[in-house]
Design a protein around this motif. Structure first.
Motif, PDB file in Angstrom:
ATOM      1  N   TRP A   1       0.820  -1.208   0.000  1.00 60.78           N
ATOM      2  CA  TRP A   1       0.000   0.000   0.000  1.00 60.78           C
ATOM      3  C   TRP A   1       0.860   1.267   0.000  1.00 60.78           C
TER       4      TRP A   1
ATOM      5  N   LEU B   1      -7.245  -0.819   6.446  1.00 64.18           N
ATOM      6  CA  LEU B   1      -6.342   0.087   5.741  1.00 64.18           C
ATOM      7  C   LEU B   1      -6.084   1.346   6.578  1.00 64.18           C
TER       8      LEU B   1
ATOM      9  N   LEU C   1      -2.128   2.000   6.993  1.00 64.94           N
ATOM     10  CA  LEU C   1      -1.466   3.096   6.270  1.00 64.94           C
ATOM     11  C   LEU C   1      -0.579   3.981   7.142  1.00 64.94           C
TER      12      LEU C   1
ATOM     13  N   CYS D   1      -8.244   6.585   2.893  1.00 64.99           N
ATOM     14  CA  CYS D   1      -8.319   5.140   2.622  1.00 64.99           C
ATOM     15  C   CYS D   1      -9.154   4.871   1.373  1.00 64.99           C
TER      16      CYS D   1
ATOM     17  N   GLU E   1      -7.144   5.747  -1.687  1.00 67.47           N
ATOM     18  CA  GLU E   1      -6.133   4.739  -2.020  1.00 67.47           C
ATOM     19  C   GLU E   1      -6.769   3.490  -2.633  1.00 67.47           C
TER      20      GLU E   1
END
Length: 166
Positions: free
Chosen positions: A50, A88, A92, A106, A109
């Motif tokens: 990520w 996430l 992150l 989030c 992304e």
């Protein structure tokens, strides 16, 4: 499925609209923002890194007009999507070295990952189509022994180019 709310940046709202229109074209039917988020989440499951997605620039979205209320997202999504966004949200900050991220980040992304997946598969298909067309032309224009050698070179080149997208 319950309602899910988030505040989005204008860029994320535009990306959501871009992906919603993409999924409408792909499915041939109407796609709500909630459905778009569900599809984008499914398309983002390929991501192993990520941080790499976070570091990618946003795709161009300037042409999408967004109303001020579109930045306040209220959609129905599955429990899997809610859980994925929450995971996430916890992951992150550790990856990018900050204290916390918003749900809107989030979602951005996830949409970015879905865009990358779908645009790279489109590029891969185009590369294959171009190489196949040129290989057919070679077989028509040259005798078999010469065209086989050239096609072998083209096959290797095609694989090398496609490996750039993996």
């Amino acid at each position: 499925m319950g309602y899910y709310q988030a505040r989005l940046s204008i860029e994320t709202a535009r990306l959501l609209e871009k992906m919603r229109l993409f999924y409408e074209k792909k499915t041939g039917g109407s796609v709500s923002k909630g459905d778009c988020l569900i599809m984008a989440y499914a398309d983002s499951l390929w991501v192993n890194d990520w941080k790499k997605i976070f570091d990618e620039t946003l795709p161009p979205t300037e042409k999408y007009e967004i109303s001020p209320t579109a930045k306040l997202l209220k959609v129905q999504v599955s429990d899997d999507v809610k859980t994925g966004i929450q995971e996430l949200k916890e992951l992150l900050p550790r990856l990018i070295g900050i204290r916390s991220v918003t749900v809107g980040i989030c979602i951005r992304e996830i949409l970015k990952a879905a865009y990358i997946k779908n645009s790279s598969s489109t590029i891969e298909n185009e590369v294959r189509r171009i190489f196949n067309k040129n290989k057919e032309n070679l077989q028509i224009k040259f005798e078999a022994s010469i065209s086989e050698e050239i096609i072998e070179i083209l096959n290797k080149t095609e694989v090398e180019i496609l490996n750039l997208f993996k």
